[in-house]
Design an enzyme around this catalytic site. Sequence first.
Site, PDB file in Angstrom:
ATOM      1  CB  CYS A  83     -17.931  11.426  -1.793  1.00  0.00           C
ATOM      2  SG  CYS A  83     -18.322   9.926  -2.703  1.00  0.00           S
ATOM      3  CE  LYS A 122     -11.034  12.492   3.169  1.00  0.00           C
ATOM      4  NZ  LYS A 122     -11.680  11.661   2.137  1.00  0.00           N
ATOM      5  CG  ASN A 194      -6.830  12.004   2.480  1.00  0.00           C
ATOM      6  OD1 ASN A 194      -7.688  12.064   1.599  1.00  0.00           O
ATOM      7  ND2 ASN A 194      -6.310  10.867   2.876  1.00  0.00           N
ATOM      8  N   GLY A 216      -5.506   6.717   4.036  1.00  0.00           N
ATOM      9  CA  GLY A 216      -6.590   5.856   3.586  1.00  0.00           C
ATOM     10  C   GLY A 216      -6.087   4.509   3.120  1.00  0.00           C
TER      11      GLY A 216
END
Length: 313
Positions: A83, A122, A194, A216
């Site tokens: 993030c 992640k 991803n 996502g």
Amino acid sequence: MMAWTDRHCRTFHRLIAPHAWLYTEMVVADAICFGRAHRLLEHGEHERPVVQQLGGNDPYLLSQASLVAEKNGFDAINLNVGCPSDRVHQGAFGACLMLQPKLVAECIKRMCDTVSIPVTVKCRLGVDDHASYGKLAEFVGYVSEAGARLFVVHARKAILTGLSPAQNRAIPPLDYDQVEQLKADFPSLAIILNGGLNDTQKVKQVLEWADGVMIGRAAYQNPGFLRELDLTLYPEKQLDNFQSLLNQYMAYMESELDQGVRLHEMTRHLFGLFHGLPGARQYRRYLSEYALLKGAGIDTFIRACAKVDRRAA
Ligand SMILES: Cc1cc2nc3c(=O)[nH]c(=O)nc-3n(C[C@H](O)[C@H](O)[C@H](O)COP(=O)(O)O)c2cc1C
């Protein structure tokens, strides 16, 4: 995904994608340890398999939060090292932790020693000017030795100053080759790709070398894509037809409404339900206007659905 994959969203996604592993929004470890853990970890048995994503940088707090999540019935824990938001950066966790592989390894080791469910990671390809394949491989090397056996890699680097989270999902270019190289160099790890996957053919190509994909925005914004993907990858199990799935979700909404949940909290995840069909815009507009009203019930949702011409579906 923050503000998206809450329990109502996951309930809907479970219906349309019975084989997917679903992920929660990121919850900060401190909030679980010192806050209202029960509420933060709320989920239903029907959502499983479901992964609790955690944010943080303190090995002890992360291990304790993992333990609480395990006791609450989650199937795996995922540590967020991807993030890029300012708030998360200021808290010294998320993507900036890619610059501290030894600390991440310490966190993972403590978490793995504390719980028996899998602890996964992640991450991004790298951060700012520290993004090279060598650094990514070094990061994965340290962290996998500490016990993480599955890495979800968002295949672009994070830029920690000057870009919003949304820009950080679009501006740094995607580079799937580095993730493929990672799989080649760490064949015993599960490597999940991803980033930018929005069509079934692309996913099938990636699955020739990757152990899985994480989807996502495309899954959220176009649930029909998620459903098609599940049907394509698992053709032996036929899903219920669309109306039957919708009926099941409506039954869920009715039971939640009875418990005081507002209609909008659930229907807000269904804005993409009729993606591309005539009347979809009117459906969304109707929901935006009426689902928020106090006392809005399932009839509001039914009236919104009636705006759509589903013959083309
Ligand atoms: C609204 C929103 C919230 C997100 N929240 C999270 C989060 O809590 N944890 C996380 O690991 N990634 C989060 N992401 C990033 C996605 O998981 C994913 O890595 C990114 O969108 C790229 O994948 P995609 O192209 O399939 O959307 C979020 C993305 C969006 C759009």
